[in-house]
Design a protein around this motif. Structure first.
Motif, PDB file in Angstrom:
ATOM      1  N   GLY A 260     -15.342 -46.601 -31.712  1.00  9.39           N
ATOM      2  CA  GLY A 260     -16.664 -46.990 -31.219  1.00  9.39           C
ATOM      3  C   GLY A 260     -16.636 -48.238 -30.380  1.00  9.39           C
ATOM      4  O   GLY A 260     -17.634 -48.605 -29.747  1.00  9.39           O
ATOM      5  N   TYR A 261     -15.465 -48.930 -30.365  1.00  8.06           N
ATOM      6  CA  TYR A 261     -15.332 -50.094 -29.501  1.00  8.06           C
ATOM      7  C   TYR A 261     -15.310 -49.654 -28.043  1.00  8.06           C
ATOM      8  O   TYR A 261     -14.683 -48.653 -27.687  1.00  8.06           O
ATOM      9  CB  TYR A 261     -14.054 -50.857 -29.815  1.00  8.06           C
ATOM     10  CG  TYR A 261     -13.706 -51.887 -28.764  1.00  8.06           C
ATOM     11  CD1 TYR A 261     -14.249 -53.161 -28.821  1.00  8.06           C
ATOM     12  CD2 TYR A 261     -12.870 -51.578 -27.700  1.00  8.06           C
ATOM     13  CE1 TYR A 261     -13.949 -54.099 -27.841  1.00  8.06           C
ATOM     14  CE2 TYR A 261     -12.563 -52.509 -26.717  1.00  8.06           C
ATOM     15  CZ  TYR A 261     -13.109 -53.769 -26.805  1.00  8.06           C
ATOM     16  OH  TYR A 261     -12.819 -54.689 -25.841  1.00  8.06           O
ATOM     17  N   SER A 262     -15.980 -50.403 -27.199  1.00  2.77           N
ATOM     18  CA  SER A 262     -15.950 -50.125 -25.771  1.00  2.77           C
ATOM     19  C   SER A 262     -16.145 -51.417 -25.002  1.00  2.77           C
ATOM     20  O   SER A 262     -17.033 -52.210 -25.322  1.00  2.77           O
ATOM     21  CB  SER A 262     -17.058 -49.137 -25.381  1.00  2.77           C
ATOM     22  OG  SER A 262     -17.121 -49.003 -23.968  1.00  2.77           O
ATOM     23  N   PRO A 263     -15.293 -51.662 -23.996  1.00  2.00           N
ATOM     24  CA  PRO A 263     -15.469 -52.859 -23.170  1.00  2.00           C
ATOM     25  C   PRO A 263     -16.626 -52.723 -22.188  1.00  2.00           C
ATOM     26  O   PRO A 263     -17.009 -53.686 -21.538  1.00  2.00           O
ATOM     27  CB  PRO A 263     -14.133 -52.968 -22.439  1.00  2.00           C
ATOM     28  CG  PRO A 263     -13.661 -51.556 -22.329  1.00  2.00           C
ATOM     29  CD  PRO A 263     -14.119 -50.874 -23.593  1.00  2.00           C
ATOM     30  N   ILE A 264     -17.181 -51.503 -22.090  1.00  2.00           N
ATOM     31  CA  ILE A 264     -18.288 -51.254 -21.162  1.00  2.00           C
ATOM     32  C   ILE A 264     -19.609 -51.387 -21.913  1.00  2.00           C
ATOM     33  O   ILE A 264     -19.849 -50.728 -22.919  1.00  2.00           O
ATOM     34  CB  ILE A 264     -18.179 -49.847 -20.539  1.00  2.00           C
ATOM     35  CG1 ILE A 264     -16.851 -49.707 -19.797  1.00  2.00           C
ATOM     36  CG2 ILE A 264     -19.351 -49.589 -19.599  1.00  2.00           C
ATOM     37  CD1 ILE A 264     -16.601 -48.313 -19.271  1.00  2.00           C
ATOM     38  N   ARG A 265     -20.480 -52.266 -21.435  1.00  2.00           N
ATOM     39  CA  ARG A 265     -21.760 -52.512 -22.098  1.00  2.00           C
ATOM     40  C   ARG A 265     -22.903 -52.224 -21.128  1.00  2.00           C
ATOM     41  O   ARG A 265     -22.745 -52.351 -19.918  1.00  2.00           O
ATOM     42  CB  ARG A 265     -21.865 -53.963 -22.580  1.00  2.00           C
ATOM     43  CG  ARG A 265     -20.810 -54.353 -23.582  1.00  2.00           C
ATOM     44  CD  ARG A 265     -20.717 -55.857 -23.673  1.00  2.00           C
ATOM     45  NE  ARG A 265     -20.498 -56.462 -22.370  1.00  2.00           N
ATOM     46  CZ  ARG A 265     -19.318 -56.535 -21.774  1.00  2.00           C
ATOM     47  NH1 ARG A 265     -18.261 -56.034 -22.351  1.00  2.00           N
ATOM     48  NH2 ARG A 265     -19.197 -57.105 -20.599  1.00  2.00           N
ATOM     49  N   ILE A 266     -24.040 -51.862 -21.698  1.00  2.00           N
ATOM     50  CA  ILE A 266     -25.250 -51.741 -20.885  1.00  2.00           C
ATOM     51  C   ILE A 266     -26.235 -52.804 -21.357  1.00  2.00           C
ATOM     52  O   ILE A 266     -26.381 -53.852 -20.737  1.00  2.00           O
ATOM     53  CB  ILE A 266     -25.853 -50.327 -20.992  1.00  2.00           C
ATOM     54  CG1 ILE A 266     -24.821 -49.289 -20.505  1.00  2.00           C
ATOM     55  CG2 ILE A 266     -27.119 -50.236 -20.144  1.00  2.00           C
ATOM     56  CD1 ILE A 266     -25.298 -47.867 -20.587  1.00  2.00           C
ATOM     57  N   THR A 267     -26.890 -52.560 -22.478  1.00  2.00           N
ATOM     58  CA  THR A 267     -27.832 -53.568 -23.010  1.00  2.00           C
ATOM     59  C   THR A 267     -27.497 -53.956 -24.435  1.00  2.00           C
ATOM     60  O   THR A 267     -28.188 -54.783 -25.020  1.00  2.00           O
ATOM     61  CB  THR A 267     -29.277 -53.040 -22.971  1.00  2.00           C
ATOM     62  OG1 THR A 267     -29.392 -51.903 -23.843  1.00  2.00           O
ATOM     63  CG2 THR A 267     -29.694 -52.675 -21.560  1.00  2.00           C
ATOM     64  N   ASP A 268     -26.457 -53.361 -25.020  1.00  2.00           N
ATOM     65  CA  ASP A 268     -26.148 -53.677 -26.413  1.00  2.00           C
ATOM     66  C   ASP A 268     -24.662 -53.954 -26.600  1.00  2.00           C
ATOM     67  O   ASP A 268     -23.843 -53.706 -25.727  1.00  2.00           O
ATOM     68  CB  ASP A 268     -26.590 -52.541 -27.337  1.00  2.00           C
ATOM     69  CG  ASP A 268     -25.862 -51.234 -27.033  1.00  2.00           C
ATOM     70  OD1 ASP A 268     -25.044 -51.216 -26.089  1.00  2.00           O
ATOM     71  OD2 ASP A 268     -26.092 -50.242 -27.741  1.00  2.00           O
ATOM     72  N   PHE A 269     -24.323 -54.499 -27.772  1.00  2.00           N
ATOM     73  CA  PHE A 269     -22.935 -54.712 -28.149  1.00  2.00           C
ATOM     74  C   PHE A 269     -22.836 -54.643 -29.667  1.00  2.00           C
ATOM     75  O   PHE A 269     -23.842 -54.749 -30.377  1.00  2.00           O
ATOM     76  CB  PHE A 269     -22.401 -56.056 -27.628  1.00  2.00           C
ATOM     77  CG  PHE A 269     -23.120 -57.261 -28.157  1.00  2.00           C
ATOM     78  CD1 PHE A 269     -22.682 -57.911 -29.305  1.00  2.00           C
ATOM     79  CD2 PHE A 269     -24.246 -57.766 -27.515  1.00  2.00           C
ATOM     80  CE1 PHE A 269     -23.343 -59.025 -29.798  1.00  2.00           C
ATOM     81  CE2 PHE A 269     -24.913 -58.880 -27.992  1.00  2.00           C
ATOM     82  CZ  PHE A 269     -24.460 -59.511 -29.145  1.00  2.00           C
ATOM     83  N   ASN A 270     -21.625 -54.450 -30.164  1.00  2.00           N
ATOM     84  CA  ASN A 270     -21.385 -54.311 -31.598  1.00  2.00           C
ATOM     85  C   ASN A 270     -20.593 -55.490 -32.136  1.00  2.00           C
ATOM     86  O   ASN A 270     -19.778 -56.092 -31.418  1.00  2.00           O
ATOM     87  CB  ASN A 270     -20.614 -53.023 -31.895  1.00  2.00           C
ATOM     88  CG  ASN A 270     -21.363 -51.782 -31.441  1.00  2.00           C
ATOM     89  OD1 ASN A 270     -22.557 -51.658 -31.672  1.00  2.00           O
ATOM     90  ND2 ASN A 270     -20.655 -50.873 -30.775  1.00  2.00           N
ATOM     91  N   LEU A 271     -20.810 -55.795 -33.398  1.00  2.00           N
ATOM     92  CA  LEU A 271     -20.028 -56.808 -34.101  1.00  2.00           C
ATOM     93  C   LEU A 271     -19.280 -56.115 -35.226  1.00  2.00           C
ATOM     94  O   LEU A 271     -19.884 -55.495 -36.099  1.00  2.00           O
ATOM     95  CB  LEU A 271     -20.945 -57.896 -34.667  1.00  2.00           C
ATOM     96  CG  LEU A 271     -20.260 -58.989 -35.496  1.00  2.00           C
ATOM     97  CD1 LEU A 271     -19.323 -59.807 -34.628  1.00  2.00           C
ATOM     98  CD2 LEU A 271     -21.289 -59.897 -36.155  1.00  2.00           C
ATOM     99  N   PHE A 272     -17.932 -56.190 -35.174  1.00  2.00           N
ATOM    100  CA  PHE A 272     -17.085 -55.567 -36.182  1.00  2.00           C
ATOM    101  C   PHE A 272     -16.408 -56.645 -37.029  1.00  2.00           C
ATOM    102  O   PHE A 272     -16.122 -57.743 -36.550  1.00  2.00           O
ATOM    103  CB  PHE A 272     -15.995 -54.710 -35.534  1.00  2.00           C
ATOM    104  CG  PHE A 272     -16.501 -53.507 -34.807  1.00  2.00           C
ATOM    105  CD1 PHE A 272     -16.810 -53.577 -33.456  1.00  2.00           C
ATOM    106  CD2 PHE A 272     -16.667 -52.299 -35.461  1.00  2.00           C
ATOM    107  CE1 PHE A 272     -17.268 -52.468 -32.766  1.00  2.00           C
ATOM    108  CE2 PHE A 272     -17.117 -51.183 -34.786  1.00  2.00           C
ATOM    109  CZ  PHE A 272     -17.418 -51.263 -33.431  1.00  2.00           C
ATOM    110  N   LYS A 273     -16.111 -56.298 -38.278  1.00  2.00           N
ATOM    111  CA  LYS A 273     -15.363 -57.175 -39.172  1.00  2.00           C
ATOM    112  C   LYS A 273     -14.065 -56.495 -39.564  1.00  2.00           C
ATOM    113  O   LYS A 273     -14.050 -55.317 -39.942  1.00  2.00           O
ATOM    114  CB  LYS A 273     -16.165 -57.491 -40.429  1.00  2.00           C
ATOM    115  CG  LYS A 273     -15.407 -58.367 -41.430  1.00  2.00           C
ATOM    116  CD  LYS A 273     -16.228 -58.637 -42.680  1.00  2.00           C
ATOM    117  CE  LYS A 273     -15.432 -59.486 -43.667  1.00  2.00           C
ATOM    118  NZ  LYS A 273     -16.180 -59.749 -44.914  1.00  2.00           N
TER     119      LYS A 273
END
Length: 393
Positions: A260-273
């Motif tokens: 689910g990681y992606s260097p391409i963003r539109i308006t959102d991003f994720n935080l992973f631990k």
């Protein structure tokens, strides 16, 4: 509040006003009522600037504030204090380095003039120590420094051979097991593939780490130092990975980024631990990640710099430029300057000193071409992200 009262009492004692001003009800000087433990508990909460003044109060206070255990306690308090994070930055085409106060989103103190430097880039910040490198006009020779902005101390580390170089990727961090600050440099040149060079502040020497790189790093620096590992993202045709260099074992490990990681963003991003550090210490252990949250700011995101103890994310948006976004409050505040992503560091002030440090006046208007720290030198004789976190950027 008690710390501010303490400082007022200190000013009374220090400037020779009548001791009766600082008396208790039974006419006992208030300072005499303070036990050593209480004094320690108060001093450890003071900012560095105040502590440097407190060194002049007495020999016992000088000894206490200079004690390595006190410095560690003060550092721990500085790092864990909510809202204590600051950002050191240089603006685009900037001529100086300054502090951005996250609590008020205002520009704080100017730390140094870089107007006469041909090229300037930060390599990392850790425990109040900043690593940066620059080349002066007319020389082309890169110089690397370790610098404590709060105490105004710094040292230039020995130069490294950059001949025949195509790409240089630098990282800086603290090895807690070896109690040592280290600089790691990945070098790619025309004559040879990637090599790893490592500098130790304890020994003040560089040495080559014998290891072949299985992945190509991305960008010009390591993104973070976490628990003795400096990390950066690498991009390959078949998958995206994270490179983690163990500053203690001096081994580079490649681990797979979360699904689910992606260097391409539109308006959102994720935080992973990262669930366990075992994969960083042993390349045979598969990485396990947990998605903590997804943040949608409603505007196109150009880049995500980091996350701070205040709960703020520092973002660059296409429409509004740099903003501080708080996901809990769903609020955004504009940063009053345009930042250069190569010159941004998460920073907490500290009393930490490194062998070879000298007092400096960071003023690049002086001659910076010599081998000594000539940025206004007045000689007296490093984005950490929260633990085990990764931003989807």
């Amino acid at each position: 509040m008690f710390s501010s009262i303490f400082l007022k009492l200190l000013s009374i004692q220090s400037f020779g006003k009548p001791r009766s001003i600082a008396m208790s009800s039974d006419c006992t000087p208030l300072f005499d009522l303070l036990t050593p433990d209480l004094i320690n508990d108060i001093l450890v909460r003071l900012p560095v600037k105040s502590l440097l003044c407190c060194k002049s109060v007495s020999k016992s206070w000088l000894s206490l504030i200079s004690d390595p255990n006190f410095i560690k306690s003060h550092l721990k308090h500085s790092i864990t204090k909510p809202g204590a994070d600051q950002v050191i930055f240089a603006t685009e085409r900037g001529t100086s380095m300054s502090l951005l106060r996250l609590d008020s989103c205002e520009i704080g103190a100017t730390l140094g003039d870089i107007s006469s430097v041909h090229y300037f880039e930060t390599a990392g910040s850790c425990n109040g120590i900043v690593c940066f490198w620059f080349s002066a006009f007319g020389t082309g020779i890169p110089c690397t420094y370790l610098w404590n902005p709060a105490t105004k101390q710094a040292k230039m580390i020995p130069p490294i051979d950059y001949d025949d170089v195509i790409i240089v990727i630098m990282g800086f961090g603290f090895d807690p097991l070896g109690d040592d600050y280290k600089v790691v440099v990945l070098i790619n040149s025309f004559s040879r593939d990637w090599t790893i060079e490592l500098y130790s502040a304890k020994t003040n020497v560089w040495r080559t780490v014998e290891q072949n790189l299985e992945d190509d790093p991305n960008g010009g620096l390591f993104d973070a130092c976490v628990n003795g590992f400096v990390c950066c993202i690498s991009y390959r045709t078949e998958s995206d990975n994270m490179l983690a260099f163990d500053l203690n074992k001096e081994v580079l490990t490649c681990i797979k980024l979360p699904e689910g990681y992606s260097p391409i963003r539109i308006t959102d991003f994720n935080l992973f631990k990262l669930d366990d550090e075992a994969c960083l210490r042993d390349s045979g252990v598969e990485a396990s990640w947990t998605k903590m949250l997804t943040v949608d700011v409603g505007h196109r995101i150009e880049s995500v710099f980091g996350h701070f103890s205040s709960g703020d994310f520092l973002l660059c948006t296409a429409e509004y430029g740099w903003v501080l976004y708080n996901s809990d409050k769903n609020e955004a505040r504009n940063v009053p300057v345009s930042l250069d992503y190569r010159r941004i560091l998460k920073y907490n002030e500290s009393l930490v000193s490194i062998t070879g440090f000298e007092h400096v006046n960071f003023d690049a208007r002086e001659d910076v071409s010599s081998s000594e720290f000539q940025i206004g030198s007045t000689s007296s004789s490093s984005m950490m992200m929260p633990e085990d976190t990764l931003f989807d950027y």
